[in-house]
Scaffold this motif. Sequence first.
Motif, mmCIF file in Angstrom:
data_model
loop_
_atom_site.group_PDB
_atom_site.id
_atom_site.type_symbol
_atom_site.label_atom_id
_atom_site.label_comp_id
_atom_site.label_asym_id
_atom_site.label_seq_id
_atom_site.Cartn_x
_atom_site.Cartn_y
_atom_site.Cartn_z
ATOM 1 N N ARG A 79 1.098 -0.739 0.054
ATOM 2 C CA ARG A 79 0.187 0.316 0.021
ATOM 3 C C ARG A 79 0.456 1.685 -0.108
ATOM 4 N NH1 ARG A 79 -3.583 3.293 3.508
ATOM 5 N NH2 ARG A 79 -3.176 2.104 5.324
ATOM 6 N N HIS A 80 1.910 0.973 0.475
ATOM 7 C CA HIS A 80 2.980 2.401 -0.029
ATOM 8 C C HIS A 80 4.383 1.861 0.254
ATOM 9 C CE1 HIS A 80 0.581 4.404 3.390
ATOM 10 N NE2 HIS A 80 0.574 3.001 4.481
ATOM 11 N N MET A 136 14.323 8.989 -1.370
ATOM 12 C CA MET A 136 13.434 8.076 -1.200
ATOM 13 C C MET A 136 12.343 8.664 -1.544
ATOM 14 S SD MET A 136 13.247 6.114 1.654
ATOM 15 C CE MET A 136 12.178 7.111 3.500
ATOM 16 N N VAL A 137 11.425 8.082 -2.353
ATOM 17 C CA VAL A 137 10.000 8.238 -2.705
ATOM 18 C C VAL A 137 9.254 6.976 -1.773
ATOM 19 C CG1 VAL A 137 8.666 9.049 -4.763
ATOM 20 C CG2 VAL A 137 10.957 9.457 -4.600
ATOM 21 N N VAL A 138 8.091 7.395 -1.214
ATOM 22 C CA VAL A 138 7.049 6.899 -0.297
ATOM 23 C C VAL A 138 5.484 7.452 -1.210
ATOM 24 C CG1 VAL A 138 6.042 6.408 1.132
ATOM 25 C CG2 VAL A 138 8.679 6.817 1.500
ATOM 26 N N GLY A 139 5.428 6.713 -2.031
ATOM 27 C CA GLY A 139 3.653 6.973 -2.411
ATOM 28 C C GLY A 139 4.244 8.167 -3.562
ATOM 29 N N GLU A 140 3.387 9.590 -3.123
ATOM 30 C CA GLU A 140 4.224 10.391 -3.962
ATOM 31 C C GLU A 140 4.855 11.774 -2.584
ATOM 32 O OE1 GLU A 140 2.690 11.056 -7.374
ATOM 33 O OE2 GLU A 140 1.709 8.826 -6.846
ATOM 34 N N GLU A 141 5.047 10.872 -2.274
ATOM 35 C CA GLU A 141 6.021 12.493 -1.161
ATOM 36 C C GLU A 141 7.548 11.599 -1.722
ATOM 37 O OE1 GLU A 141 6.117 13.308 3.379
ATOM 38 O OE2 GLU A 141 4.460 12.418 2.470
ATOM 39 N N VAL A 142 7.931 12.758 -1.702
ATOM 40 C CA VAL A 142 9.818 12.351 -1.686
ATOM 41 C C VAL A 142 10.220 12.875 0.010
ATOM 42 C CG1 VAL A 142 11.666 13.499 -3.456
ATOM 43 C CG2 VAL A 142 9.347 13.254 -4.437
ATOM 44 N N PHE A 143 11.390 12.157 0.052
ATOM 45 C CA PHE A 143 12.607 12.050 0.849
ATOM 46 C C PHE A 143 14.082 12.525 0.394
ATOM 47 C CE2 PHE A 143 8.590 10.438 2.243
ATOM 48 C CZ PHE A 143 7.988 11.073 3.628
ATOM 49 N N GLY A 144 14.379 14.175 0.922
ATOM 50 C CA GLY A 144 15.551 14.035 0.729
ATOM 51 C C GLY A 144 16.353 13.859 0.945
ATOM 52 N N LYS A 145 17.823 14.267 1.006
ATOM 53 C CA LYS A 145 18.568 14.380 2.809
ATOM 54 C C LYS A 145 18.404 13.163 3.279
ATOM 55 C CE LYS A 145 20.345 18.537 1.044
ATOM 56 N NZ LYS A 145 21.658 18.605 0.535
ATOM 57 N N VAL A 146 18.061 12.453 3.106
ATOM 58 C CA VAL A 146 17.263 10.611 3.854
ATOM 59 C C VAL A 146 19.063 10.523 4.592
ATOM 60 C CG1 VAL A 146 16.183 9.233 4.011
ATOM 61 C CG2 VAL A 146 15.718 10.302 2.223
ATOM 62 N N VAL A 154 9.798 7.901 9.480
ATOM 63 C CA VAL A 154 9.482 7.291 7.771
ATOM 64 C C VAL A 154 8.342 6.815 8.019
ATOM 65 C CG1 VAL A 154 9.163 7.630 5.756
ATOM 66 C CG2 VAL A 154 11.033 8.952 7.249
ATOM 67 N N ILE A 155 8.719 5.507 8.645
ATOM 68 C CA ILE A 155 7.926 4.382 8.284
ATOM 69 C C ILE A 155 6.535 4.616 9.161
ATOM 70 C CG2 ILE A 155 7.470 1.964 8.775
ATOM 71 C CD1 ILE A 155 10.517 1.579 8.163
ATOM 72 N N ALA A 156 6.635 5.572 10.437
ATOM 73 C CA ALA A 156 5.535 5.501 11.558
ATOM 74 C C ALA A 156 4.427 5.656 10.647
ATOM 75 C CB ALA A 156 6.168 5.954 12.177
ATOM 76 N N GLN A 157 5.262 7.164 9.873
ATOM 77 C CA GLN A 157 4.257 8.063 9.137
ATOM 78 C C GLN A 157 3.377 7.815 8.274
ATOM 79 O OE1 GLN A 157 6.434 11.559 7.764
ATOM 80 N NE2 GLN A 157 4.592 12.000 5.633
#
Length: 161
Positions: A79-80, A136-146, A154-157
Amino acid sequence: MSTQMVADIQFSSELLKFIEEWKEKPGNLIMILHRVQEEFGYIPRQAAMKVAELLDVPLAKIYGVVTFYHFFKLNKPGRHNIQVCMGTACYLKGGEDLLQELENLLGIGVNQVTDDGEFSIEAVRCVGCCGLAPVMVVGEEVFGKVTKDVLPDVIAQFRNT
């Protein structure tokens, strides 16, 4: 081809209309498969069979396209779906470490789905955010400088959404 297997999957009226519109156009197969994947999140075998039937092309041709292009998925993602960029900048700045940490945290490998169906992990090529590497991208959300340290948060979110 088994009619029963093809009958098990339902295409929306919008998808059927799209296929009809593209049926005779050059390059139709890739466009139609993109739309099928948009509808289902991947290309289910029964959907591939139905497309082959609707376009009157061999199923082998469908699978030739689906397996050639990295974009297409044959297995249902979580799902994610977590995509870790492995383009040059992201790889050099720790993309591989992020993949390994996600595997440890979720208990699955790349191209696998958690038992509850919530998460899947993919290693992808450049997502076009090189200045934010690693990305890293989760669905439509981009996470930078991870960094590995933020992955549990992020997983908990996404776990309860």
